[in-house]
Design a protein around this motif. Sequence first.
Motif, mmCIF file in Angstrom:
data_model
loop_
_atom_site.group_PDB
_atom_site.id
_atom_site.type_symbol
_atom_site.label_atom_id
_atom_site.label_comp_id
_atom_site.label_asym_id
_atom_site.label_seq_id
_atom_site.Cartn_x
_atom_site.Cartn_y
_atom_site.Cartn_z
ATOM 1 N N ALA A 103 34.642 40.490 21.973
ATOM 2 C CA ALA A 103 34.245 39.563 23.030
ATOM 3 C C ALA A 103 35.388 38.653 23.455
ATOM 4 O O ALA A 103 35.430 38.191 24.599
ATOM 5 C CB ALA A 103 33.048 38.728 22.571
ATOM 6 N N PHE A 104 36.322 38.384 22.533
ATOM 7 C CA PHE A 104 37.422 37.468 22.839
ATOM 8 C C PHE A 104 38.762 38.194 22.958
ATOM 9 O O PHE A 104 39.822 37.561 22.900
ATOM 10 C CB PHE A 104 37.498 36.369 21.781
ATOM 11 C CG PHE A 104 36.370 35.379 21.879
ATOM 12 C CD1 PHE A 104 36.418 34.338 22.790
ATOM 13 C CD2 PHE A 104 35.243 35.520 21.088
ATOM 14 C CE1 PHE A 104 35.379 33.434 22.898
ATOM 15 C CE2 PHE A 104 34.185 34.626 21.194
ATOM 16 C CZ PHE A 104 34.253 33.583 22.095
ATOM 17 N N GLY B 182 31.729 43.260 39.468
ATOM 18 C CA GLY B 182 31.542 42.947 38.052
ATOM 19 C C GLY B 182 30.063 42.909 37.712
ATOM 20 O O GLY B 182 29.347 43.867 37.924
ATOM 21 N N HIS B 183 29.610 41.776 37.168
ATOM 22 C CA HIS B 183 28.201 41.456 36.938
ATOM 23 C C HIS B 183 27.567 42.153 35.740
ATOM 24 O O HIS B 183 26.853 41.534 34.965
ATOM 25 C CB HIS B 183 27.370 41.747 38.196
ATOM 26 C CG HIS B 183 25.909 41.420 38.053
ATOM 27 N ND1 HIS B 183 25.469 40.156 37.736
ATOM 28 C CD2 HIS B 183 24.794 42.194 38.176
ATOM 29 C CE1 HIS B 183 24.138 40.167 37.680
ATOM 30 N NE2 HIS B 183 23.713 41.375 37.919
ATOM 31 N N THR B 184 27.815 43.422 35.549
ATOM 32 C CA THR B 184 27.070 44.190 34.546
ATOM 33 C C THR B 184 27.609 44.036 33.133
ATOM 34 O O THR B 184 26.919 44.373 32.167
ATOM 35 C CB THR B 184 27.094 45.684 34.900
ATOM 36 O OG1 THR B 184 28.438 46.179 34.786
ATOM 37 C CG2 THR B 184 26.581 45.922 36.314
ATOM 38 N N HIS B 185 28.846 43.571 32.987
ATOM 39 C CA HIS B 185 29.527 43.464 31.686
ATOM 40 C C HIS B 185 29.638 44.824 30.991
ATOM 41 O O HIS B 185 29.863 44.893 29.783
ATOM 42 C CB HIS B 185 28.794 42.496 30.751
ATOM 43 C CG HIS B 185 28.728 41.092 31.261
ATOM 44 N ND1 HIS B 185 28.474 40.015 30.449
ATOM 45 C CD2 HIS B 185 28.876 40.576 32.513
ATOM 46 C CE1 HIS B 185 28.459 38.896 31.172
ATOM 47 N NE2 HIS B 185 28.701 39.228 32.409
ATOM 48 N N GLY B 186 29.457 45.891 31.763
ATOM 49 C CA GLY B 186 29.482 47.227 31.170
ATOM 50 C C GLY B 186 28.354 47.451 30.184
ATOM 51 O O GLY B 186 28.402 48.363 29.363
ATOM 52 N N GLY B 187 27.309 46.612 30.286
ATOM 53 C CA GLY B 187 26.209 46.672 29.334
ATOM 54 C C GLY B 187 26.371 45.676 28.193
ATOM 55 O O GLY B 187 25.419 45.333 27.517
ATOM 56 N N GLN B 188 27.610 45.214 27.980
ATOM 57 C CA GLN B 188 28.017 44.237 26.958
ATOM 58 C C GLN B 188 27.797 44.738 25.528
ATOM 59 O O GLN B 188 28.713 44.708 24.720
ATOM 60 C CB GLN B 188 27.324 42.880 27.153
ATOM 61 C CG GLN B 188 27.915 41.798 26.251
ATOM 62 C CD GLN B 188 27.549 40.387 26.671
ATOM 63 O OE1 GLN B 188 27.648 40.036 27.844
ATOM 64 N NE2 GLN B 188 27.116 39.567 25.733
ATOM 65 N N ILE B 189 26.585 45.163 25.217
ATOM 66 C CA ILE B 189 26.322 45.749 23.900
ATOM 67 C C ILE B 189 25.708 47.125 24.107
ATOM 68 O O ILE B 189 24.610 47.258 24.660
ATOM 69 C CB ILE B 189 25.389 44.866 23.059
ATOM 70 C CG1 ILE B 189 26.068 43.519 22.758
ATOM 71 C CG2 ILE B 189 24.996 45.567 21.760
ATOM 72 C CD1 ILE B 189 25.210 42.546 21.988
ATOM 73 N N ALA C 66 31.694 47.935 24.998
ATOM 74 C CA ALA C 66 31.962 47.466 26.359
ATOM 75 C C ALA C 66 32.996 46.351 26.259
ATOM 76 O O ALA C 66 32.677 45.168 26.365
ATOM 77 C CB ALA C 66 30.683 46.973 27.030
ATOM 78 N N LYS C 67 34.220 46.727 26.039
ATOM 79 C CA LYS C 67 35.281 45.785 25.705
ATOM 80 C C LYS C 67 35.588 44.821 26.852
ATOM 81 O O LYS C 67 35.566 45.206 28.015
ATOM 82 C CB LYS C 67 36.549 46.548 25.327
ATOM 83 C CG LYS C 67 36.379 47.455 24.115
ATOM 84 C CD LYS C 67 37.641 48.231 23.820
ATOM 85 C CE LYS C 67 37.467 49.113 22.578
ATOM 86 N NZ LYS C 67 38.698 49.861 22.259
#
Length: 253
Positions: free
Chosen positions: A22-23, A192-199, A237-238
Amino acid sequence: MWIISILLIVGVALIVYMVKEAFADRVRELTFRFPSYPVDAPSLKIFFLSDIHKRRISENIIHAVQDKADVVVIVGDLTEGGVPLSRVGQNLDALSSIGPIFFVWGNNDYEVDPDRLKALFQKKGVREIVNDTAGYGAVTFIGVDDGTLERADLPHAMRGTDPDRCQILLSHDPSLSAELTASDGVDLMLSGHTHGGQIRLFGWGLYPKSGVDRLQAVTRVTSAGYGTSLLPLRLGAKAETHIITIGHGSGKE
């Protein structure tokens, strides 16, 4: 008992890994060439990022792209509710050391006082594009307001555009690509918006993976974003930013 201990160790290790992802300060490089880009114009290098949210722009990312980009483009969710305006200002100061900043609104940006954010933009020299266009060098940026809040007005933004000129659509919401036709002459869309799913678990996520999509009407780049929503965790989703080079020709290198 040993099984529980192993599961706890694995769980803690996974959380540490997710926080690290995340960072992360990751810069991906993409090159696109379009016939509409002037053959005699120098290539344009864009530092493209989205979905900063609560995160601070690190010195590492600034050092990584310093002198490598001509302009900064932020496609929404620069901030969100609860983020101090001073932090937003510090992020903009860091980014402005790279080049002039162009910005379009995302849904989380409206969680703060828009008037205060607009005043900050004016103070920091940020050019916001709200259902309108802005020329920069050999390209035209077409910026739309956030589509997820039904504030986007693509027809209004497209008024007076020249399909023979290199045109880049900036939209927080990637699904706005469905409103484009080939006759609009938009070469590239940044979103953007989707965060690639994030997790993502076993490759599955709530949203599609980020990346480059070659659609019928446009080539679209959807960023996984620099920050996170809710918890500062990522898996599959780096966190990412991009240096995008635009030049004359055809296709993607």
